[in-house]
Design a protein around this motif. Sequence first.
Motif, PDB file in Angstrom:
ATOM      1  N   MET A 142      -6.027   9.638  -2.594  1.00 35.06           N
ATOM      2  CA  MET A 142      -5.970   8.236  -2.197  1.00 35.06           C
ATOM      3  C   MET A 142      -6.575   7.377  -3.302  1.00 35.06           C
ATOM      4  O   MET A 142      -7.695   7.624  -3.738  1.00 35.06           O
ATOM      5  N   TRP A 144      -5.949   3.353  -5.779  1.00 31.17           N
ATOM      6  CA  TRP A 144      -5.190   2.132  -6.068  1.00 31.17           C
ATOM      7  C   TRP A 144      -5.407   1.757  -7.523  1.00 31.17           C
ATOM      8  O   TRP A 144      -6.308   2.274  -8.185  1.00 31.17           O
ATOM      9  N   MET A 161       5.059   9.924  -0.404  1.00 30.82           N
ATOM     10  CA  MET A 161       4.036   8.926  -0.735  1.00 30.82           C
ATOM     11  C   MET A 161       3.877   7.959   0.429  1.00 30.82           C
ATOM     12  O   MET A 161       4.869   7.465   0.974  1.00 30.82           O
ATOM     13  N   THR A 162       2.639   7.703   0.810  1.00 33.39           N
ATOM     14  CA  THR A 162       2.325   6.673   1.786  1.00 33.39           C
ATOM     15  C   THR A 162       1.634   5.524   1.063  1.00 33.39           C
ATOM     16  O   THR A 162       0.681   5.732   0.305  1.00 33.39           O
ATOM     17  N   VAL A 163       2.145   4.312   1.285  1.00 36.23           N
ATOM     18  CA  VAL A 163       1.597   3.098   0.676  1.00 36.23           C
ATOM     19  C   VAL A 163       0.974   2.249   1.772  1.00 36.23           C
ATOM     20  O   VAL A 163       1.618   1.976   2.801  1.00 36.23           O
ATOM     21  N   ALA A 170       1.615  -0.081   6.642  1.00 29.67           N
ATOM     22  CA  ALA A 170       1.831   1.062   5.755  1.00 29.67           C
ATOM     23  C   ALA A 170       3.262   1.551   5.904  1.00 29.67           C
ATOM     24  O   ALA A 170       3.959   1.226   6.861  1.00 29.67           O
ATOM     25  N   THR A 172       5.775   5.232   4.641  1.00 26.11           N
ATOM     26  CA  THR A 172       5.828   6.525   3.972  1.00 26.11           C
ATOM     27  C   THR A 172       7.235   6.790   3.467  1.00 26.11           C
ATOM     28  O   THR A 172       8.216   6.498   4.155  1.00 26.11           O
ATOM     29  N   THR A 183       4.786   0.906  -6.302  1.00 20.76           N
ATOM     30  CA  THR A 183       3.628   0.522  -5.501  1.00 20.76           C
ATOM     31  C   THR A 183       3.099  -0.816  -6.005  1.00 20.76           C
ATOM     32  O   THR A 183       2.750  -0.936  -7.182  1.00 20.76           O
ATOM     33  N   HIS A 189      -2.525   4.083  -1.997  1.00 19.33           N
ATOM     34  CA  HIS A 189      -1.461   5.058  -1.830  1.00 19.33           C
ATOM     35  C   HIS A 189      -1.951   6.463  -2.192  1.00 19.33           C
ATOM     36  O   HIS A 189      -2.969   6.617  -2.849  1.00 19.33           O
ATOM     37  N   TYR A 190      -1.197   7.461  -1.740  1.00 17.90           N
ATOM     38  CA  TYR A 190      -1.434   8.843  -2.135  1.00 17.90           C
ATOM     39  C   TYR A 190      -0.083   9.539  -2.181  1.00 17.90           C
ATOM     40  O   TYR A 190       0.892   9.096  -1.562  1.00 17.90           O
TER      41      TYR A 190
END
Length: 218
Positions: A142, A144, A161-163, A170, A172, A183, A189-190
Motif C-alpha cells: 500500500m 501513494w 490493483m485497488t485504487v 475505491a 479494483t 493512478t 493503491h496496491y
Amino acid sequence: MWYFPPGIPHSIQGLEEGCEFLLVFGDGNFSDLNTLSITDWFAHTPKDVLAANFGVPESAFAHIPKKQRYIFQANVPGPIESQKVSDPYGTVPKTFTYRLLAQEPIVTPDGTVRIVDSTNFPISTRIAAALVEVKPGGMREMHWHPNNDEWQYYLSGTARMTVFAANGTARTFNYRAGDVGYTPFAFGHYIQNTGDQSLWFLEMFKSDRFEDVSKDPF
C-alpha cells in the motif's frame, strides 16, 4: 531506456532481430499525426525550394516519397562504429540511453525494483520510471506517490490493483501483459500478483524524480 528531450529530432533503426519498444510521452494529447516528420515536410515542399535550401540540383529530390513515412523497411545498419555521425562541435554532453536491467535491483521480500530518474539518468528531466517485479503470491505494498500521477504498463504476468481515493471511494482492476494502468496523483493503491509467475510492470511519472510513500518504502 531512451530519452529524447522535447524538440530534439531523432530516428530509430531496427537491428537484425528487430525491435519492440514502448513510446511514452508526458502529454496525454500526443498524436503521431501531429509529429513533425522530415519526409512529410519534404513531400509538401516544392523541389526548387529544397534545391535552393540545400544547394543541390532538383534531381536530388526525384525519389522523395509522396506521403509521410513513419515505419518502413530499409537495410539493416552496420556496426555502430561505422554508423557514427561526425560532428565538428563534438558529442552531446549527456547520454540519451540508460541500461535499466544492468542496474543492481533493490531486493524486497516479494520482489525487486529498479528505479531510473534524473539522479542516475541526468538527461531524463521530465520522465521517471521504475521496473517492478512482484513474485507469485506477493504484492506491491500500500502506497501513494506525492509528486504526480502514475502510468503503468504491464509486461508479463497477471495482477490486481485497488485504487483508493477518499471517503470510502475505491475501485479494483485486473491486469495482464499488454495492459495499461493509471493512478491519479496521491491516490492510495496496491498491486497484487494473481498468477503463478513473476509479475513485471513499469511505473512511469511525469517528473524528474521517483517518489513514493509507503509502509515499506523502497
